[in-house]
Design a protein around this motif. Sequence first.
Motif: not given
Length: 180
Positions: A106-108, A165-173, A143-146
């Motif tokens: 989740l990103d809330m 920090p450490g959230t898996a599955g995000l695109l890094a730069p 919820t790992v992003i807000w």
Amino acid sequence: SAGAELMRLRFDRTAAQARTDSEAAARAARGLGIARGAVLFKDIEQVSSCRGEPTSAYLLAWYRSLARTKYRTGFYGNTHRQSYDFPVAYCAAAARSAHFTANVVLDMNQPEPQLGALRNTIGPGNAPRFHPSEPSCTPPGATVIWQYGESSDPANLTDVDQARPGTAGLLAPDGTVTGR
């Protein structure tokens, strides 16, 4: 009638719509070369023209369809009020499937994001304490992003989000996927 036509045009309601939408998202991600394990987020906003969207059937089908791909499921939703359609549908889906809540990211947002974040006043050093508004049934850690703000600088019109920090599955730069 105009009402029947409007209902026909509704989106984010049926399992068939969810399968079509999630398959299109996965195809687009593959076409962009997005790596295995990346989270594909469905953005769900609460606007007056979208009452009854999404449904729990839609959320579950989006999740189940993406589970058959190399991507993970994420929802960006508005939970300013628990009576909004997203938290109601999310909790109904959660009641129907334990796998859903265990595997959905989740990103809330906070109760209402702060407007007017000027350039050079946002970022990790300026973010408030992580305190998103989330559906009442959300399991700990889902919820790992807000979104804590919205930039209103004409040169930088963006949402202002923070990931744990450490959230898996995000695109890094550099285009890699985090946490793999």
